[in-house]
Design a protein around this motif. Structure first.
Motif, PDB file in Angstrom:
ATOM      1  N   PRO A 347       0.824  -1.209   0.000  1.00  0.00           N
ATOM      2  CA  PRO A 347       0.000   0.000   0.000  1.00  0.00           C
ATOM      3  C   PRO A 347       0.861   1.263   0.000  1.00  0.00           C
ATOM      4  O   PRO A 347       2.093   1.218   0.043  1.00  0.00           O
ATOM      5  CB  PRO A 347      -0.785  -0.128   1.297  1.00  0.00           C
ATOM      6  CG  PRO A 347       0.189  -0.824   2.213  1.00  0.00           C
ATOM      7  CD  PRO A 347       0.997  -1.768   1.346  1.00  0.00           C
ATOM      8  N   ASN A 348       0.197   2.382  -0.010  1.00  0.00           N
ATOM      9  CA  ASN A 348       0.856   3.677   0.109  1.00  0.00           C
ATOM     10  C   ASN A 348       1.391   3.830   1.530  1.00  0.00           C
ATOM     11  O   ASN A 348       0.627   3.781   2.495  1.00  0.00           O
ATOM     12  CB  ASN A 348      -0.151   4.791  -0.196  1.00  0.00           C
ATOM     13  CG  ASN A 348       0.484   6.161  -0.257  1.00  0.00           C
ATOM     14  OD1 ASN A 348       1.532   6.393   0.325  1.00  0.00           O
ATOM     15  ND2 ASN A 348      -0.172   7.080  -0.941  1.00  0.00           N
ATOM     16  N   ARG A 351      -0.258   6.256   3.831  1.00  0.00           N
ATOM     17  CA  ARG A 351      -1.598   5.895   4.302  1.00  0.00           C
ATOM     18  C   ARG A 351      -1.509   4.920   5.477  1.00  0.00           C
ATOM     19  O   ARG A 351      -2.163   5.125   6.507  1.00  0.00           O
ATOM     20  CB  ARG A 351      -2.417   5.270   3.174  1.00  0.00           C
ATOM     21  CG  ARG A 351      -3.720   4.645   3.631  1.00  0.00           C
ATOM     22  CD  ARG A 351      -4.541   4.132   2.458  1.00  0.00           C
ATOM     23  NE  ARG A 351      -5.534   3.158   2.867  1.00  0.00           N
ATOM     24  CZ  ARG A 351      -6.708   3.465   3.410  1.00  0.00           C
ATOM     25  NH1 ARG A 351      -7.015   4.729   3.613  1.00  0.00           N
ATOM     26  NH2 ARG A 351      -7.557   2.522   3.751  1.00  0.00           N
ATOM     27  N   ASP A 399      -4.526  -1.763   5.579  1.00  0.00           N
ATOM     28  CA  ASP A 399      -4.869  -0.975   4.394  1.00  0.00           C
ATOM     29  C   ASP A 399      -6.327  -1.189   3.990  1.00  0.00           C
ATOM     30  O   ASP A 399      -7.042  -0.235   3.699  1.00  0.00           O
ATOM     31  CB  ASP A 399      -3.944  -1.361   3.251  1.00  0.00           C
ATOM     32  CG  ASP A 399      -4.136  -0.483   2.023  1.00  0.00           C
ATOM     33  OD1 ASP A 399      -4.340   0.734   2.197  1.00  0.00           O
ATOM     34  OD2 ASP A 399      -4.068  -0.999   0.906  1.00  0.00           O
ATOM     35  N   ARG A 400      -6.778  -2.438   3.947  1.00  0.00           N
ATOM     36  CA  ARG A 400      -8.162  -2.769   3.589  1.00  0.00           C
ATOM     37  C   ARG A 400      -8.909  -3.053   4.895  1.00  0.00           C
ATOM     38  O   ARG A 400      -8.798  -4.122   5.470  1.00  0.00           O
ATOM     39  CB  ARG A 400      -8.194  -3.993   2.678  1.00  0.00           C
ATOM     40  CG  ARG A 400      -7.325  -3.896   1.433  1.00  0.00           C
ATOM     41  CD  ARG A 400      -7.916  -2.941   0.428  1.00  0.00           C
ATOM     42  NE  ARG A 400      -7.128  -2.863  -0.792  1.00  0.00           N
ATOM     43  CZ  ARG A 400      -7.538  -3.272  -1.990  1.00  0.00           C
ATOM     44  NH1 ARG A 400      -8.728  -3.822  -2.132  1.00  0.00           N
ATOM     45  NH2 ARG A 400      -6.761  -3.133  -3.044  1.00  0.00           N
ATOM     46  N   GLU A 405     -13.695  -4.725   1.297  1.00  0.00           N
ATOM     47  CA  GLU A 405     -12.444  -4.303   0.677  1.00  0.00           C
ATOM     48  C   GLU A 405     -11.440  -5.449   0.609  1.00  0.00           C
ATOM     49  O   GLU A 405     -10.799  -5.659  -0.419  1.00  0.00           O
ATOM     50  CB  GLU A 405     -11.839  -3.134   1.459  1.00  0.00           C
ATOM     51  CG  GLU A 405     -12.579  -1.825   1.299  1.00  0.00           C
ATOM     52  CD  GLU A 405     -11.907  -0.694   2.067  1.00  0.00           C
ATOM     53  OE1 GLU A 405     -11.904   0.435   1.556  1.00  0.00           O
ATOM     54  OE2 GLU A 405     -11.398  -0.942   3.176  1.00  0.00           O
ATOM     55  N   GLN A 655      -1.774   4.624  -6.032  1.00  0.00           N
ATOM     56  CA  GLN A 655      -2.679   3.639  -6.612  1.00  0.00           C
ATOM     57  C   GLN A 655      -2.849   2.477  -5.650  1.00  0.00           C
ATOM     58  O   GLN A 655      -1.883   1.975  -5.071  1.00  0.00           O
ATOM     59  CB  GLN A 655      -2.118   3.136  -7.946  1.00  0.00           C
ATOM     60  CG  GLN A 655      -3.022   2.144  -8.678  1.00  0.00           C
ATOM     61  CD  GLN A 655      -2.421   1.712  -9.997  1.00  0.00           C
ATOM     62  OE1 GLN A 655      -1.367   2.201 -10.397  1.00  0.00           O
ATOM     63  NE2 GLN A 655      -3.078   0.779 -10.671  1.00  0.00           N
ATOM     64  N   ASP A 656      -4.093   2.044  -5.465  1.00  0.00           N
ATOM     65  CA  ASP A 656      -4.356   0.932  -4.560  1.00  0.00           C
ATOM     66  C   ASP A 656      -3.918  -0.383  -5.192  1.00  0.00           C
ATOM     67  O   ASP A 656      -4.140  -0.616  -6.383  1.00  0.00           O
ATOM     68  CB  ASP A 656      -5.850   0.845  -4.227  1.00  0.00           C
ATOM     69  CG  ASP A 656      -6.309   1.987  -3.343  1.00  0.00           C
ATOM     70  OD1 ASP A 656      -5.473   2.506  -2.581  1.00  0.00           O
ATOM     71  OD2 ASP A 656      -7.494   2.363  -3.423  1.00  0.00           O
TER      72      ASP A 656
END
Length: 756
Positions: A347-348, A351, A399-400, A405, A655-656
């Protein structure tokens, strides 16, 4: 009523105090007049009321809306509908559609008193302005069915009415000749055993329209290119497929295929498929092409000049198999494959947190260093618990953060199913709907969190992921609490305190579930061969079939047999004759791009290009905040600044995941290789390869061969040597500058940038 309508009206109009009643009576009289003037259409056209019951919305009307595109995405099926009229996408919600047509906006879309004046009909026939244009005329059967349904009281199905069970296509699948036409028939079967021809009511799509196209009426037309195509027919949430092949017209004798070399089962299955299309494979590639291919595909780096020389001098008939084993055991293997999986999971960092992202990267590299079996790899990710700073696998849950998700990621990566569509409606190309999606999502309902959670753009805190004592997922339309349920197979019995994710991992990796192994081998095959047996690699469905079903099945079985060992699967593919084919087409396979009759060239991965330039120039790339010896393949985040990596398609940090990289060539890439200061400075560096070669006492031919072996992974041929040697003996030649120019020219050539 035997009394004439005009006499009733005359009596009523003489009674002044009853003006309201007179108006009501007038409306009734108008309705009676319309009924008297129009023919009765209470049943399906062409049948009596005794043999054909009145029309029902779900059985008879919704299929018309779908076939005519009324509930498609560009029309009333899109979010919030079109011009105030909203339908569920492809008719997945009958209650919503019925209410929207019959009840919403005070029922203005229907006119029971004068059915032929209903907006539903006047707009669709173009009598009133309609953004969707004319969908049918008054003479069409669809118009008559809609008119009959409105007249008969806009009935819905009841519990005793038959329901759609399945649809079938006919005739049986068979091959087509180039230019041949074929009509498809689609038959719907209902729960009472009855059938109906629904050919004209279906939506059709070909997965290879250049090979075989299909029109709105199910008419197939084979093109002039050899290949295979699968036609999808969709009717009211049901899907049927019809597969065909268009072989080359020139027949090839079976003996030709029997004479072809075979290293393992892969080659036999590929040859069998090519025989059905009258295609012959290309010739084998050279030893140097093979070695370069293996190094770049297996560990993401170029072979050295010394390694190429030793391989060429190796006289062992089994040297390819032995060298593949040695390459797979090199330390670069773990970094290369961890880098690929990072695209799918990472992930980012701004984030989820920088330390958390680094933790995931470390976990991935450790997994590939240990050669963690793929089923255990998936299990540890799906069931991860603990600290985001100590167990990198739990990062995917940081992240999710909601069950829906994480479900989309897990289903795409480990089941090859893109279920995002099923979150909101019936999947347009699959059998899965909302109940299936949220039943899967219920496996993640008990995922709990301890910590401060996300706080972008920093998110620096630690978080603990654990299994809660309770948690539920509800159907978004009905509100029903859905228990954890796999997409197919048996539903596991779960104890109240048991983590449902364990049951999901058990079902997912069970030998009885072939989907898990199929998507894994398909993804790995695509990495090596340039295109998947199923393409895209994570979109396995009936309407996107494999180009070689027996091959995919055999590879999946082999993967299970070797204990989901990635290195053993890689070895099997890398040592096949199919992998070692030349990329040069012959007269039979020029148009083939799906059946592996030749090698399909592909551009080098961004990190591979960067590291290759470091190896070629003898000068490492510099990344901000990291040691000077850091290679691009060792980067733990895509936020490390690098214009080259950005130009060559590494994922956007915002971008995910999962991220599939673009492999196309761009003008930016060409301009960067030609003009970037960081490349030019390394070529001309005092401590680089060019300076060392120029200062050495090696002759011109030796220098040329060194550059060719280092950059192209092959010796220069006689013509190339003959063309370049005079440049070294030219008057006033600057030996170092000449070598620098030669290196610059070679790294700007397709032979360097593409894996042949």
């Amino acid at each position: 009523m035997s009394q004439p309508p005009d006499r009733i009206a005359a009596v009523l109009t003489r009674r002044k105090p009853l003006a309201g009643l007179a108006m009501l009576a007038g409306i009734i009289l108008c309705a009676l007049a319309v009924q008297a003037a129009e023919p009765r259409l209470d049943e399906r056209p062409g049948a009596s009321s005794e043999t054909n019951p009145p029309l029902k919305f779900e059985l008879d009307i919704q299929p018309i809306l779908t076939a005519r595109g009324c509930n498609a995405g560009p029309c009333h099926g899109k979010a919030r509908g079109q011009n105030g009229f909203e339908l569920s996408l492809l008719g997945f919600d009958a209650n919503m559609d019925y209410d929207s047509i019959v009840k919403n906006t005070r029922g203005r879309r229907l006119s029971p008193a004068a059915p032929h004046e209903s907006l539903l009909l006047t707009k669709a026939t173009g009598q009133l302005p309609h953004g969707g244009g004319i969908r049918f005329t008054e003479e069409d059967e669809d118009y008559q069915l809609l008119l009959s349904w409105i007249r008969s009281g806009t009935q819905r199905t009841t519990p005793t009415d038959p329901v759609l069970v399945s649809i079938q296509t006919s005739p049986d699948p068979h091959s087509l000749q180039a230019g041949q036409a074929q009509a498809l028939t689609v038959t719907a079967t209902y729960s009472d055993g009855s059938t109906r021809d629904v050919t004209r009511m279906c939506a059709y799509q070909s997965n290879e329209a250049a090979v075989v196209s299909v029109d709105a009426n199910g008419q197939l037309q084979a093109g002039m290119l050899p290949g295979e195509a699968t036609i999808m027919a969709r009717y009211m949430g049901m899907i049927a497929t019809w597969s065909t092949a268009v072989p080359r017209p020139d027949k090839i004798e079976p003996e030709r295929y029997e004479e072809l070399p075979r290293a393992n089962f892969i080659d036999s299955l590929v040859h069998q498929k090519l025989a059905t299309l009258n295609i012959l494979p290309s010739d084998p590639c050279t030893d140097t092409q093979y070695l370069r291919r293996v190094y770049l595909d297996a560990i993401g780096r170029l072979p050295t000049a010394d390694e190429i020389t030793r391989f060429l001098q190796d006289a062992d008939p089994e040297k390819r198999s032995r060298w593949v084993t040695e390459v797979l055991n090199r330390p670069e293997y773990a970094d290369f494959w961890a880098n690929k999986w990072a695209d799918l999971l990472r992930p980012n960092p701004y984030r989820v947190g920088i330390k958390t992202t680094y933790s995931l990267d470390s976990w991935l590299r450790s997994a590939f260093r240990r050669n963690l079996p793929h089923d255990e790899f998936a299990r540890q990710l799906v069931t991860a618990q603990g600290s985001t700073w100590r167990n990198g696998a739990v990062t995917i849950f940081r992240d999710r953060r909601s069950p829906d998700e994480i479900t989309t990621m897990v289903s795409q990566l480990f089941l090859g199913l893109r279920m995002e569509c099923a979150k909101c409606h019936q999947h347009p190309f699959e059998i899965y709907g909302q109940a299936d999606f949220y039943g899967m999502a219920a496996h993640f309902a008990k995922v709990g969190y301890k910590g401060t959670g996300l706080s972008p753009p920093i998110s620096g805190s630690e978080e603990i992921v654990f299994n809660k004592s309770r948690g539920e997922v509800r159907h978004p339309l009905t509100g029903e609490v859905l228990p954890p349920k796999p997409l197919f197979g048996e539903v596991a019995e779960l104890a109240e305190d048991e983590d449902p994710r364990i049951a999901l991992a058990d079902w997912m990796t069970a030998p009885e579930n072939p989907t898990f192994a199929r998507v894994a081998v398909n993804r790995l095959w695509a990495e090596l061969m340039g295109v998947g047996i199923v393409d895209p690699v994570d979109d396995l469905r009936a309407t996107n079939p494999p180009s070689n079903e027996p091959l995919l099945t055999a590879l999946a079985k082999h993967f299970q047999d070797v204990g989901y060992d990635n290195k053993q699967l890689l070895h099997t593919i890398l040592t096949s004759q199919t992998y070692a084919l030349s990329s040069q087409p012959n007269a039979t396979n020029l148009a083939d791009n799906r059946n592996f009759s030749r090698h399909y060239r592909k551009r080098l991965r961004a990190e591979v290009v960067s590291d290759a330039l470091s190896d070629i120039t003898g000068q490492p790339e510099s990344f901000s905040g990291l040691p000077s010896s850091t290679r691009a393949m060792e980067l733990w985040t895509v936020r490390a600044s690098s214009e080259l990596l950005d130009a060559f398609g590494r994922p956007d940090p915002n971008q995910d995941p999962p991220c599939e990289r673009a492999t196309s060539a761009t003008m930016t890439q060409a301009l960067h290789l030609m003009n970037a200061n960081h490349i030019q400075n390394r070529i001309t560096s005092d401590g680089g390869r060019c300076q060392a070669l120029a200062a050495s006492d090696r002759d011109a031919e030796s220098i040329v061969q060194e550059l060719y072996l280092t950059i192209f992974s092959r010796p220069a041929d006689a013509a190339e040597v003959t063309a370049l040697l005079p440049e070294f003996s030219a008057p006033d030649v600057d030996r170092r500058k000449l070598i620098e120019d030669l290196m610059w020219s070679m790294v700007n050539s397709p032979e360097f940038l593409y894996l042949d």
